[in-house]
Design an enzyme around this catalytic site. Structure first.
Site: not given
Length: 367
Positions: A227, A299-300, A49, A259, A255-256, A229, A341, A343
């Site tokens: 992940g 960051g998102f 990430s 989103q 996380c990603l 981006g 997270h 984990e």
């Protein structure tokens, strides 16, 4: 042995810091971010990430316990560069396999130490996320500014394809109780471990896998990994997640993955002024009323306004520092996700119950 080679850090707004080189002698660029964790730097540096980011560690001493071959979340060092106050060339942990400095050289990572990281973090807190450049082989600030001007913004950048697996692979326990198809957007190894520990036979697929390929494993549920981006720059992945949700089986996103789940259901994501990165972030579970101290790196975030306007999705967790969305669940399907997270091994294990919740959903759905 301590390195006295000079190095320079230049931010997008022209702010400049001079210090000493650590790791490989060279130049690196990326979005600069800070992590507030006091321990677990190797887990952080190998987390996919963080791909494409120059990372400031806010704790004063980094490198003092070396590196350990088993304390990794991927097969490489993922950060683009490292910024520290004090960097230790020596290490004192008997189980360590080597020094962090040698580790950085091995993976060709450039860094800078002996700068005022408190002043740097305060500056970023005030000015917001921005790109930066570190160099120990070019100290000419004007030429570094020119090079930095060509670096793309993290906003609108798709990075998962640079870190996800290219071939599907399987991990299983001795007596599996269920099967989980995992979509790898930049997965941490410990997510797989946490599933396997709970009896799941896991098959990890590349991010561009089709629903048919995921279903060829005959899974009882689906996992959407973390992940790097901008999730908004991943239309094919958003469509895949939509198909996965419509399949009707249990889904868990981290996380990603969280989103992308939100985007697949019509929610919106926004880039944060400053992201959440550390192992001490307070979360409230709105269903139980309990607090959790969590590990975070993003960051998102899912837009609270878009969530409030969607009657089909429930807010399950909230970040207590800024009230941002930290967890969601679909009201009519066994589908949920969290922004943090569960984990993570650096820091508390307050959120590991989420893996149990996922396995429980799978058992209920199978029954």
């Amino acid at each position: 042995m301590e390195n006295n080679t000079p190095a320079v850090l230049v931010l997008e707004d022209g702010t400049t810091f001079h210090g000493k080189a650590i790791g490989k002698i060279g130049t690196t660029t990326g979005e600069i971010a800070f992590n507030t964790g006091m321990t677990g730097y190797q887990e952080v540096f190998t987390d996919p990430s963080y791909f494409g980011q120059i990372l400031i560690m806010t704790t004063a001493h980094i490198g003092n316990y070396g590196v350990h071959a088993e304390e990794v979340e991927s097969d490489s060092m993922m950060i683009a560069g490292l910024v520290t106050k004090k960097f230790s060339p020596n290490f004192s942990r008997t189980s360590a396999n080597g020094s962090l400095g040698d580790y950085m050289v091995q993976y060709e990572r450039v860094g800078i130490s002996d700068i005022d990281t408190r002043a740097l973090v305060r500056h970023i807190r005030h000015k917001g996320a921005m790109n930066a450049i570190i160099s120990s082989d070019n100290l000419d600030v004007d030429s570094l500014k020119a090079e930095l001007a060509t670096v793309p913004s993290m906003d609108g950048l798709e990075l998962s394809s640079k870190v996800c697996t290219k071939e599907a692979y399987e991990v299983q326990p001795e007596n599996p109780i269920c099967k989980v198809s995992v979509v790898d957007f930049g997965i941490k190894k410990n997510i797989v471990r946490c599933l396997v520990e709970r009896g799941a036979h896991v098959k990890v697929f590349p991010m561009d896998a089709t629903l048919e390929e995921l279903n060829s494993f005959n899974p009882d549920g689906y996992m959407l990994s973390n992940g790097p981006g901008d999730p908004g720059a991943m239309p094919a992945s958003i469509e895949l997640v939509k198909q996965i949700v419509n399949a009707g089986k249990p889904v868990f996103g981290i996380c990603l993955g969280h989103q992308l789940l939100g985007l697949s259901q019509g929610l919106k994501t926004v880039k944060m002024f400053n992201g959440h990165r550390g192992i001490n972030h307070p979360i409230k579970n709105l269903k139980t009323g309990k607090g959790e101290i969590t590990s975070q790196n993003h960051g998102f975030v899912i837009s609270k306004e878009s969530l409030d306007a969607n009657a089909a999705i429930e807010l399950t967790h909230i970040h207590l520092n800024d009230n941002t969305v930290a967890g969601i669940a679909l009201k009519d399907k066994p589908v949920f996700s969290v922004q943090y997270h569960p984990e993570a091994s650096a820091g508390p294990h307050d959120s590991r119950y989420l893996f149990d919740q996922f396995i429980t959903n799978i058992k209920s759905h199978k029954a």
